[in-house]
Design a protein around this motif. Structure first.
Motif, short mmCIF file in Angstrom:
data_model
loop_
_atom_site.label_atom_id
_atom_site.label_comp_id
_atom_site.label_asym_id
_atom_site.label_seq_id
_atom_site.Cartn_x
_atom_site.Cartn_y
_atom_site.Cartn_z
N HIS A 1 -10.64 65.71 89.92
CA HIS A 1 -11.32 65.21 90.61
C HIS A 1 -11.21 63.31 90.55
CE1 HIS A 1 -15.77 64.30 91.62
NE2 HIS A 1 -16.02 63.27 90.99
N PHE A 2 -11.89 62.65 91.34
CA PHE A 2 -11.29 61.89 91.98
C PHE A 2 -12.58 60.53 91.93
CE2 PHE A 2 -7.34 64.31 92.08
CZ PHE A 2 -6.52 62.86 91.72
N LYS A 3 -12.98 59.76 91.65
CA LYS A 3 -14.40 58.69 92.40
C LYS A 3 -13.19 57.34 92.90
CE LYS A 3 -18.45 58.08 92.58
NZ LYS A 3 -18.71 59.66 93.37
N LEU A 4 -13.93 57.98 94.69
CA LEU A 4 -13.07 56.76 95.15
C LEU A 4 -14.07 55.43 94.62
CD1 LEU A 4 -11.92 59.16 98.11
CD2 LEU A 4 -10.61 58.54 96.26
N GLN A 5 -15.33 55.55 94.77
CA GLN A 5 -16.14 54.48 95.08
C GLN A 5 -17.69 55.01 94.88
OE1 GLN A 5 -16.89 54.12 99.49
NE2 GLN A 5 -17.52 51.85 99.39
N GLY A 6 -18.45 54.00 94.59
CA GLY A 6 -19.53 54.24 93.45
C GLY A 6 -19.50 54.95 92.52
N ARG A 7 -20.46 55.26 92.06
CA ARG A 7 -20.54 56.14 90.07
C ARG A 7 -21.82 57.16 90.15
NH1 ARG A 7 -24.57 54.07 86.38
NH2 ARG A 7 -26.08 52.97 87.43
N SER A 8 -21.34 57.93 89.42
CA SER A 8 -22.34 59.51 89.36
C SER A 8 -22.00 59.88 88.32
CB SER A 8 -22.17 60.35 90.94
OG SER A 8 -20.24 60.69 90.73
N GLY A 9 -23.16 60.40 87.91
CA GLY A 9 -23.05 61.38 86.64
C GLY A 9 -23.39 62.91 86.45
N VAL A 10 -22.86 63.91 85.21
CA VAL A 10 -23.66 64.92 85.44
C VAL A 10 -23.54 65.02 84.03
CG1 VAL A 10 -20.81 65.56 85.01
CG2 VAL A 10 -22.29 66.94 85.89
N SER A 11 -24.12 65.69 83.78
CA SER A 11 -25.24 66.33 82.71
C SER A 11 -25.06 67.84 82.14
CB SER A 11 -26.81 66.20 81.87
OG SER A 11 -26.78 64.63 82.40
N TYR A 12 -24.51 68.40 80.87
CA TYR A 12 -24.71 69.43 81.12
C TYR A 12 -23.99 69.66 78.84
CZ TYR A 12 -19.76 69.18 81.43
OH TYR A 12 -18.21 67.89 81.68
N GLU A 13 -24.56 71.26 78.80
CA GLU A 13 -24.75 71.17 77.33
C GLU A 13 -24.90 70.05 76.68
OE1 GLU A 13 -21.42 73.49 76.73
OE2 GLU A 13 -22.45 75.65 77.96
N GLU B 1 -24.65 51.29 96.36
CA GLU B 1 -23.94 51.02 97.74
C GLU B 1 -23.00 52.75 97.97
OE1 GLU B 1 -19.60 50.65 95.76
OE2 GLU B 1 -20.90 49.24 94.40
N LYS B 2 -22.33 53.08 98.92
CA LYS B 2 -21.61 53.88 98.99
C LYS B 2 -20.97 55.25 97.77
CE LYS B 2 -18.71 56.42 102.51
NZ LYS B 2 -18.28 56.07 103.80
N SER B 3 -21.25 56.18 97.80
CA SER B 3 -20.99 57.31 96.43
C SER B 3 -19.64 57.60 97.45
CB SER B 3 -21.44 57.18 95.97
OG SER B 3 -20.71 58.06 94.33
N ALA B 4 -18.30 58.07 96.73
CA ALA B 4 -17.75 58.94 97.31
C ALA B 4 -16.49 59.47 96.56
CB ALA B 4 -16.90 58.13 98.32
N PHE B 5 -16.41 60.52 96.76
CA PHE B 5 -15.60 61.12 95.74
C PHE B 5 -14.06 62.68 96.46
CE2 PHE B 5 -18.89 63.79 94.63
CZ PHE B 5 -18.44 65.18 95.00
N PHE B 6 -13.22 62.68 96.02
CA PHE B 6 -12.44 63.23 96.80
C PHE B 6 -12.45 64.70 95.34
CE2 PHE B 6 -8.18 65.33 96.56
CZ PHE B 6 -8.09 66.04 97.42
N GLU B 7 -12.05 65.57 95.05
CA GLU B 7 -11.50 67.08 94.60
C GLU B 7 -11.26 67.60 95.03
OE1 GLU B 7 -15.59 68.10 93.10
OE2 GLU B 7 -15.83 69.50 93.63
#
Length: 311
Positions: A67-79, A108-114
């Protein structure tokens, strides 16, 4: 993708592009591109959230994800765990029948590559010359729903270049398949060797220093058109020049000016691809006085001239 015998069988490339509307996502509009080759998938996502969204996550089956977070930020929650990735961070994940929640942050814009590939492909790449891969594989021998190295790392300039080359390649058919397979292996090796050589570089930085360094990066992202000196930026965020230069490189994997150039080139690529502006217009919009200097910088970054990308 067949790593061990890349020519047999000849997996067909399947490319998909979609634009998910707000009605479909119950959140922001999302632009999505996927390239699938046998046991591997490459995915590009981008969106702009007008508020914070919490969206259900269901990941059936078993996979390893780069996973490559190219721009912005994001989150994930599990267990019971919550993980946030920021601009220019990358990591490796194992996921098996995982359910949870995505968090999309406003701004701002969020973008990622995976890149997603099967457990068997991952195991075929494990080698005793890379202790990190061996340790990761050994942990997978105990049944689990998820695994990650415990930290993220900066996306290096070389990684950015590979990701851009994969997105912009002009190869078609089986030549494209061979090119993408080679680039995927190169990207995987860079990621694995980076984690193998990882040593915490920020132990001498206080939490307040890290906050100021994040503020410096945010300032560059918002004022990429402006000329910005180390002295000015240090005063702007309240940190001394030495700590700014050394801490920025340790925390984000770029020098201050290297990151500024990266932000300018990413913005330029977006303007050329999405807004169809001329090279001269883009040059001015990203802070270059002379289009030829911009073109030279763009070619160093992506190995193509900006006019070629526009066409």
């Amino acid at each position: 993708m067949n790593i061990v015998q890349p020519l047999y069988p000849k997996h067909q490339i399947v490319e998909t592009r979609r634009l998910y509307t707000r009605e479909q996502t119950a959140g922001p509009e999302i632009s999505y591109k996927e390239i699938s080759m046998g046991d591997a998938r490459m995915l590009w996502y981008s969106y702009v959230a007008d508020k914070e969204y919490h969206m259900p996550m269901q990941l059936p089956g078993e996979r390893v994800e780069m996973h490559f977070k190219l721009q912005g930020r994001s989150g994930v929650s599990y267990e019971g765990e919550h993980y946030v990735m920021h601009t220019n961070e990358q990591s490796l994940f194992y996921q098996h029948d995982l359910e949870g929640e995505y968090t999309l942050f406003p701004g701002e814009k969020s973008a990622f590559f995976e890149v997603e590939f099967s457990r068997s492909v991952f195991e075929s790449l494990v080698t005793e010359e890379c202790p990190f891969l061996q340790q990761f594989s050994e942990k997978l021998q105990t049944p689990r729903h998820h695994l990650w190295p415990g930290h993220s790392m900066a996306i290096t300039p070389q990684m950015h270049m590979i990701i851009a080359e994969m997105s912009n390649t002009t190869y078609t058919g089986q030549m494209k398949r061979l090119f993408l397979e080679a680039k995927l292996i190169e990207l995987f090796l860079l990621q694995a060797s980076g984690f193998d050589q990882y040593t915490p570089c920020t132990t001498e930085l206080r939490s307040a220093d890290i906050e100021r360094l994040h503020a410096a990066r945010h300032y560059l992202e918002q004022h990429f058109m402006d000329d910005c000196s180390i002295i000015f930026l240090a005063n702007q965020v309240g940190i001394n020049q030495k700590k700014l230069k050394q801490g920025f490189k340790a925390l984000f994997g770029h020098t201050v000016f290297g990151y500024l150039s990266h932000v300018r080139m990413e913005k330029a690529r977006q303007l050329l691809l999405d807004e169809k502006k001329t090279v001269g217009e883009v040059s001015e919009l990203v802070g270059y006085q002379h289009p030829q200097h911009f073109a030279a910088a763009f070619k160093r970054k992506y190995n193509i001239l900006p006019g070629t990308l526009k066409n």
